[in-house]
Design a protein around this motif. Structure first.
Motif, PDB file in Angstrom:
ATOM      1  N   PRO A  83       7.027  -4.892   1.855  1.00 16.75           N
ATOM      2  CA  PRO A  83       6.751  -3.815   2.825  1.00 16.75           C
ATOM      3  C   PRO A  83       5.854  -2.720   2.254  1.00 16.75           C
ATOM      4  CG  PRO A  83       9.068  -4.424   2.879  1.00 16.75           C
ATOM      5  CD  PRO A  83       8.472  -5.151   1.715  1.00 16.75           C
ATOM      6  N   LEU A  84       5.966  -2.466   0.959  1.00 18.48           N
ATOM      7  CA  LEU A  84       5.161  -1.419   0.329  1.00 18.48           C
ATOM      8  C   LEU A  84       3.672  -1.756   0.340  1.00 18.48           C
ATOM      9  CD1 LEU A  84       5.087   1.275  -1.247  1.00 18.48           C
ATOM     10  CD2 LEU A  84       5.487  -0.049  -3.350  1.00 18.48           C
ATOM     11  N   TRP A  85       3.338  -3.043   0.432  1.00 18.40           N
ATOM     12  CA  TRP A  85       1.940  -3.451   0.420  1.00 18.40           C
ATOM     13  C   TRP A  85       1.153  -2.761   1.538  1.00 18.40           C
ATOM     14  CZ3 TRP A  85      -0.994  -6.205  -2.963  1.00 18.40           C
ATOM     15  CH2 TRP A  85      -2.280  -6.584  -2.543  1.00 18.40           C
ATOM     16  N   ALA A  86       1.756  -2.703   2.734  1.00 23.36           N
ATOM     17  CA  ALA A  86       1.087  -2.072   3.868  1.00 23.36           C
ATOM     18  C   ALA A  86       0.885  -0.576   3.624  1.00 23.36           C
ATOM     19  CB  ALA A  86       1.883  -2.294   5.148  1.00 23.36           C
ATOM     20  N   VAL A  87       1.826   0.063   2.961  1.00 22.44           N
ATOM     21  CA  VAL A  87       1.693   1.482   2.644  1.00 22.44           C
ATOM     22  C   VAL A  87       0.551   1.693   1.656  1.00 22.44           C
ATOM     23  CG1 VAL A  87       2.869   3.529   1.724  1.00 22.44           C
ATOM     24  CG2 VAL A  87       4.164   1.821   3.018  1.00 22.44           C
ATOM     25  N   VAL A  88       0.477   0.841   0.651  1.00 19.00           N
ATOM     26  CA  VAL A  88      -0.602   0.927  -0.344  1.00 19.00           C
ATOM     27  C   VAL A  88      -1.964   0.784   0.329  1.00 19.00           C
ATOM     28  CG1 VAL A  88      -1.638  -0.185  -2.359  1.00 19.00           C
ATOM     29  CG2 VAL A  88       0.847   0.096  -2.230  1.00 19.00           C
ATOM     30  N   GLN A  89      -2.034  -0.078   1.342  1.00 18.09           N
ATOM     31  CA  GLN A  89      -3.296  -0.310   2.035  1.00 18.09           C
ATOM     32  C   GLN A  89      -3.648   0.806   3.015  1.00 18.09           C
ATOM     33  OE1 GLN A  89      -5.364  -2.911   1.278  1.00 18.09           O
ATOM     34  NE2 GLN A  89      -3.863  -3.263  -0.337  1.00 18.09           N
ATOM     35  N   GLN A  90      -2.657   1.331   3.732  1.00 12.45           N
ATOM     36  CA  GLN A  90      -2.930   2.235   4.840  1.00 12.45           C
ATOM     37  C   GLN A  90      -2.668   3.705   4.529  1.00 12.45           C
ATOM     38  OE1 GLN A  90      -0.929   0.773   8.390  1.00 12.45           O
ATOM     39  NE2 GLN A  90      -1.290  -1.336   7.786  1.00 12.45           N
ATOM     40  N   GLN A  91      -1.699   3.985   3.675  1.00 14.56           N
ATOM     41  CA  GLN A  91      -1.386   5.374   3.323  1.00 14.56           C
ATOM     42  C   GLN A  91      -1.042   5.462   1.835  1.00 14.56           C
ATOM     43  OE1 GLN A  91       1.920   7.150   5.394  1.00 14.56           O
ATOM     44  NE2 GLN A  91       1.274   9.239   4.917  1.00 14.56           N
ATOM     45  N   PRO A  92      -2.018   5.181   0.963  1.00  9.31           N
ATOM     46  CA  PRO A  92      -1.736   5.136  -0.469  1.00  9.31           C
ATOM     47  C   PRO A  92      -1.201   6.442  -1.037  1.00  9.31           C
ATOM     48  CG  PRO A  92      -4.104   4.974  -0.027  1.00  9.31           C
ATOM     49  CD  PRO A  92      -3.411   4.782   1.265  1.00  9.31           C
ATOM     50  N   LYS A 121     -11.209   4.395  -8.475  1.00  3.92           N
ATOM     51  CA  LYS A 121     -11.283   4.659  -7.038  1.00  3.92           C
ATOM     52  C   LYS A 121     -10.663   6.009  -6.698  1.00  3.92           C
ATOM     53  CE  LYS A 121      -9.912   1.098  -4.596  1.00  3.92           C
ATOM     54  NZ  LYS A 121      -9.151  -0.126  -4.263  1.00  3.92           N
ATOM     55  N   ALA A 122      -9.571   6.361  -7.374  1.00  3.57           N
ATOM     56  CA  ALA A 122      -8.909   7.643  -7.125  1.00  3.57           C
ATOM     57  C   ALA A 122      -9.788   8.816  -7.568  1.00  3.57           C
ATOM     58  CB  ALA A 122      -7.562   7.681  -7.836  1.00  3.57           C
ATOM     59  N   VAL A 123     -10.451   8.673  -8.718  1.00  2.00           N
ATOM     60  CA  VAL A 123     -11.332   9.738  -9.210  1.00  2.00           C
ATOM     61  C   VAL A 123     -12.548   9.880  -8.297  1.00  2.00           C
ATOM     62  CG1 VAL A 123     -12.809  10.471 -11.137  1.00  2.00           C
ATOM     63  CG2 VAL A 123     -10.556   9.477 -11.594  1.00  2.00           C
ATOM     64  N   LEU A 124     -13.094   8.770  -7.837  1.00  2.00           N
ATOM     65  CA  LEU A 124     -14.230   8.814  -6.927  1.00  2.00           C
ATOM     66  C   LEU A 124     -13.854   9.471  -5.599  1.00  2.00           C
ATOM     67  CD1 LEU A 124     -15.818   5.300  -7.536  1.00  2.00           C
ATOM     68  CD2 LEU A 124     -16.934   7.495  -7.949  1.00  2.00           C
ATOM     69  N   ALA A 125     -12.672   9.157  -5.094  1.00  2.00           N
ATOM     70  CA  ALA A 125     -12.232   9.770  -3.844  1.00  2.00           C
ATOM     71  C   ALA A 125     -12.176  11.286  -3.983  1.00  2.00           C
ATOM     72  CB  ALA A 125     -10.864   9.221  -3.434  1.00  2.00           C
ATOM     73  N   HIS A 150      -9.869  12.104   1.230  1.00  4.05           N
ATOM     74  CA  HIS A 150      -8.418  12.033   1.038  1.00  4.05           C
ATOM     75  C   HIS A 150      -8.061  10.727   0.336  1.00  4.05           C
ATOM     76  CE1 HIS A 150      -4.106  11.965   1.986  1.00  4.05           C
ATOM     77  NE2 HIS A 150      -4.217  13.256   2.249  1.00  4.05           N
ATOM     78  N   LEU A 151      -7.024  10.767  -0.459  1.00  8.61           N
ATOM     79  CA  LEU A 151      -6.588   9.570  -1.181  1.00  8.61           C
ATOM     80  C   LEU A 151      -6.308   8.408  -0.236  1.00  8.61           C
ATOM     81  CD1 LEU A 151      -5.871   8.322  -3.928  1.00  8.61           C
ATOM     82  CD2 LEU A 151      -3.539   9.196  -3.641  1.00  8.61           C
ATOM     83  N   ASP A 152      -5.945   8.697   1.000  1.00 10.01           N
ATOM     84  CA  ASP A 152      -5.671   7.619   1.952  1.00 10.01           C
ATOM     85  C   ASP A 152      -6.926   6.821   2.292  1.00 10.01           C
ATOM     86  OD1 ASP A 152      -3.021   8.268   1.986  1.00 10.01           O
ATOM     87  OD2 ASP A 152      -3.076   9.354   3.894  1.00 10.01           O
ATOM     88  N   GLY A 153      -8.097   7.325   1.926  1.00  8.52           N
ATOM     89  CA  GLY A 153      -9.333   6.578   2.150  1.00  8.52           C
ATOM     90  C   GLY A 153      -9.846   5.864   0.924  1.00  8.52           C
ATOM     91  N   GLU A 178       5.064   4.613 -10.794  1.00 12.67           N
ATOM     92  CA  GLU A 178       4.550   5.919 -10.392  1.00 12.67           C
ATOM     93  C   GLU A 178       3.865   5.843  -9.039  1.00 12.67           C
ATOM     94  OE1 GLU A 178       1.485   7.518 -12.988  1.00 12.67           O
ATOM     95  OE2 GLU A 178       0.633   5.540 -13.299  1.00 12.67           O
ATOM     96  N   GLY A 179       3.619   7.002  -8.453  1.00 13.74           N
ATOM     97  CA  GLY A 179       2.925   7.072  -7.180  1.00 13.74           C
ATOM     98  C   GLY A 179       1.434   7.197  -7.378  1.00 13.74           C
ATOM     99  N   LEU A 180       0.666   6.720  -6.399  1.00 12.70           N
ATOM    100  CA  LEU A 180      -0.790   6.780  -6.507  1.00 12.70           C
ATOM    101  C   LEU A 180      -1.303   8.216  -6.461  1.00 12.70           C
ATOM    102  CD1 LEU A 180      -1.791   3.680  -4.344  1.00 12.70           C
ATOM    103  CD2 LEU A 180      -2.055   3.950  -6.818  1.00 12.70           C
ATOM    104  N   ALA A 181      -0.591   9.110  -5.794  1.00  8.56           N
ATOM    105  CA  ALA A 181      -1.003  10.518  -5.791  1.00  8.56           C
ATOM    106  C   ALA A 181      -0.931  11.090  -7.205  1.00  8.56           C
ATOM    107  CB  ALA A 181      -0.128  11.325  -4.835  1.00  8.56           C
ATOM    108  N   ARG A 182       0.100  10.702  -7.944  1.00  7.09           N
ATOM    109  CA  ARG A 182       0.234  11.153  -9.332  1.00  7.09           C
ATOM    110  C   ARG A 182      -0.876  10.556 -10.198  1.00  7.09           C
ATOM    111  NH1 ARG A 182       0.164  14.501 -13.064  1.00  7.09           N
ATOM    112  NH2 ARG A 182       0.843  13.726 -15.093  1.00  7.09           N
ATOM    113  N   VAL A 183      -1.226   9.303  -9.949  1.00  4.22           N
ATOM    114  CA  VAL A 183      -2.310   8.654 -10.696  1.00  4.22           C
ATOM    115  C   VAL A 183      -3.603   9.441 -10.522  1.00  4.22           C
ATOM    116  CG1 VAL A 183      -3.738   6.577 -10.871  1.00  4.22           C
ATOM    117  CG2 VAL A 183      -1.263   6.366 -10.545  1.00  4.22           C
TER     118      VAL A 183
END
Length: 233
Positions: free
Chosen positions: A100-109, A158-162, A168-171, A118-123
């Motif tokens: 189920p987390l896969w969809a979250v990673v794709q749509q609302q990381p 990708k996170a640094v580029l965003a 927003h990290l969600d993109g 860890e969370g992607l926001a922390r990354v």
């Protein structure tokens, strides 16, 4: 100050279609070693002054040829390490599709936190902090514009580029960072400029050698100002 975000070359985990994460001993495969050697020619005569890398083996191997060619000792930076995927580490990608987390990673990381990881926001927060801190350190050390390389991992880049794009990290899943790709960000007093994303060609542009001149009429730092109407080159 300009950073070349270099993703490590293709790894044995990439070809096995597993999520390496922070697994020990994940090395480059034959193609990845060729890519690492090719980084030297792709950088060419660009005046790289420093190399900073993730502590993981695949990043160490990727920068070895470049460090040797330039006579530089890479700095190991923990904050540029791969995402801690927790219980997902080492698992087959095809298995993770069903989580189920896969969809979250794709749509609302920004809301994704890996189990026991860890969370992607922390990354994003730690990686951007590290890049900007090294940028300031090198600026103070050389007292001039410096070009440097940070070797790290796909999701980290990708996170640094965003962040640099003001996205927003969600993109961030709209950004691509292939193995051995180079993405380039120039940080100025007003804003970052993203100069390349996912560059996999033969050589980076010679435009990276150019130093912007101050605007004599306005007194502004031309390096921080965007050109109205686009580049004049």
């Amino acid at each position: 100050m300009t950073v070349i975000l270099l993703r490590h070359g293709r790894s044995t985990s990439n070809t096995a279609h597993t999520l390496a994460g922070r697994s020990e001993g994940v090395d480059l495969d034959d193609k990845g070693r060729e890519q690492a050697e090719g980084v030297v020619e792709r950088i060419g005569s660009l005046p790289v002054k420093a190399i900073v890398r993730s502590p993981l083996l695949r990043c160490e191997r990727t920068v070895e040829p470049l460090a040797t060619a330039l006579g530089l000792e890479p700095v190991v930076e923990e904050r540029l390490s791969e995402v801690d995927y927790g219980q997902w580490t080492g698992r087959k990608i095809e298995e993770l599709f069903k989580e189920p987390l896969w969809a979250v990673v794709q749509q609302q990381p920004s809301a994704a936190v890996f189990p026991d990881g860890e969370g992607l926001a922390r990354v994003q927060a730690r990686a951007v902090e590290a890049v900007r801190e090294h940028d300031r350190r090198l600026a103070a050390e050389y007292e001039t514009d410096v070009l440097w390389v940070a070797c790290t991992h796909g999701d980290v880049i990708k996170a640094v580029l965003a962040d640099a794009l003001g996205t927003h990290l969600d993109g961030f899943q709209r950004i691509t960072a292939d193995p051995a790709s180079m993405s380039v960000i120039r940080y100025t007093t007003l804003r970052p400029f993203v100069m390349h994303v996912n560059h996999t060609g033969a050589a980076l542009t010679a435009a990276l050698l150019a130093k912007p001149e101050p605007n004599a009429e306005t007194g502004s730092d031309a390096g921080s100002d965007a050109v109205i109407g686009g580049s004049t080159d």
